[in-house]
Write a protein that holds these residues in place. Structure first.
Motif, PDB file in Angstrom:
ATOM      1  N   GLU A 106       0.840  -1.281   0.323  1.00  0.00           N
ATOM      2  CA  GLU A 106       0.348   0.444  -0.042  1.00  0.00           C
ATOM      3  C   GLU A 106       0.782   0.954  -0.052  1.00  0.00           C
ATOM      4  N   VAL A 109       1.117   4.262  -2.888  1.00  0.00           N
ATOM      5  CA  VAL A 109       0.450   5.275  -2.359  1.00  0.00           C
ATOM      6  C   VAL A 109       0.653   6.180  -4.202  1.00  0.00           C
ATOM      7  N   ARG A 134      -2.470   6.507  -5.904  1.00  0.00           N
ATOM      8  CA  ARG A 134      -3.514   6.899  -5.805  1.00  0.00           C
ATOM      9  C   ARG A 134      -3.687   8.548  -6.084  1.00  0.00           C
TER      10      ARG A 134
END
Length: 418
Positions: free
Chosen positions: A269, A273, A276
């Motif tokens: 994640e 990042v 996103r």
């Protein structure tokens, strides 16, 4: 100069007096050959001295105050003389080309750097530099400067791109394993929280409420209701607290598979990042909102005031000035001397500026000389000339008297022989 000038005038008067006195004194002896020769010499010397006195005086003023024609030449020709001087300065002596060529012969930047380098070692320069630094620090007004700093600081932060900053942050987090440390911190704090008696009661109460509020049909409903009637919140808490604690403890073990899975997920994640976009936009908006609402002017003013006091205290120390001002200047000068290209560029710029100034203001040289000379009245101007060349002019009178005396003797002797 005045003393020398007075002496030369004194000698001129003495020579004229000697010739006149000799001429009168020799009258009783004019019947003798020596008397006739000396009388001829003194007579010619007196005539020569008077003639040269008249000539020298006529240059500057009317002899004996009489308006004799072609006397007082300098006052009468004042305007012509000034024009000639100005024309000679502008067109012969101080032409644009001569001044520019003279300037080109001087390596101004090298001389300036050398002079500055020499002065850096002098105590007077150190004292002057110290005074200048303290004066400049005192001129700083924190109240006026802090809003400017605030504006610039906010503008800088607004201009910071969130993506590179976030990318650096991600790399730093992974490099320092801050995600793992954060997970361990959460697990340790959770373990502490689970060990509390109050937490056990809350877990039991929440579990009992969950059983009671679970809505299912058929056999499952009957089983849940039967289990709910058999157990209370305290028992549920006693059952679930050890279960959760064991799982939390296991997650803290480095080789635990669940722990590795969680960390891998966190890493994934974190690495993704920047992909996103919505998060990036939201972080950017959040950053700008915080910056807009931030008002650090008062804090900046306080900080600047403290820095100002500290800098003044430091600047009052001679050793601090040497280390932080003189040393820096010496280093910069040395770097400049070693950079021949930069020195050439500086010299070229200086020469160009001076050449432009000569081109622009050359005509003012004659005008300046004219204005200053016109301020002088005739008597002052004559005195200046006499003080500079008067000695030689007075010696003309002395030489005239002596030469006249010698020529008179020769002529008288010649007449007597012939």
């Amino acid at each position: 100069m005045k003393i020398k000038d007075n002496k030369s005038k004194y000698y001129a008067k003495i020579s004229l007096g000697v010739m006149g006195g000799g001429f009168l004194a020799i009258f009783p002896f004019q019947d003798s050959i020596a008397g006739q020769v000396l009388q001829g010499g003194f007579e010619a010397g007196l005539v020569g001295g008077l003639a040269d006195w008249f000539a020298v005086t006529a240059l500057f003023r009317h002899p004996l105050g009489l308006p004799i024609p072609h006397t007082a030449l300098l006052p009468k020709n004042r305007d012509r003389m000034l024009k000639a001087i100005i024309n000679m300065l502008e067109n012969d002596w101080l032409t644009k080309e001569s001044i520019q060529n003279k300037i080109k012969d001087i390596n101004i930047s090298e001389k300036a750097v050398h002079e500055l380098e020499q002065r850096l070692e002098s105590p007077s320069f150190h004292k002057g530099g110290q005074s200048l630094v303290i004066h400049l620090i005192n001129e700083i007004d924190p109240v006026k400067l802090s809003p400017i700093l605030e504006k610039e600081l906010k503008a800088y932060i607004h201009g910071v791109d969130i993506e590179p900053a976030l990318d650096k942050m991600v790399n730093e987090v992974l490099k320092r394993e801050l995600d793992t440390k954060a997970l361990d911190y959460v697990l340790i704090e959770t373990e502490k929280w689970l060990k509390k008696e109050d937490t056990k009661n809350k877990i039991g109460t929440l579990a009992k409420q969950l059983l009671d509020n679970t809505k299912v049909d058929g056999f499952m409903k009957m089983a849940i209701q039967s289990f709910s009637q058999m157990i209370n919140a305290e028992k549920l808490g006693n059952m679930l607290q050890p279960f959760f604690l064991k799982r939390i403890v296991l997650l803290q073990e480095p080789n635990n598979s669940y722990r590795k899975a969680i960390i891998d997920k966190i890493h994934s994640e974190i690495r993704n990042v920047n992909e996103r976009r919505e998060l990036i936009i939201e972080l950017g908006e959040w950053k700008n909102t915080i910056v807009d609402e931030w008002n650090p002017s008062e804090q900046l003013t306080t900080l600047l005031e403290k820095m100002k006091v500290r800098l003044i205290q430091q600047a009052q120390d001679d050793e601090w000035i040497k280390q932080n001002v003189i040393t820096i200047l010496q280093k910069q000068i040395q770097n400049l001397k070693e950079d021949s290209t930069k020195m050439m560029n500086i010299e070229g710029w200086i020469q160009n500026q001076l050449s432009l100034m000569v081109e622009k203001y050359h005509a003012k040289i004659g005008q300046l000389v004219k204005e200053n000379l016109e301020k002088l009245d005739n008597e002052t101007l004559i005195n200046i000339i006499e003080n500079n060349v008067g000695k030689d002019l007075q010696w003309i009178r002395v030489n005239g008297a002596i030469c006249g005396f010698l020529i008179g003797i020769l002529l008288t002797t010649f007449k007597m022989v012939v």
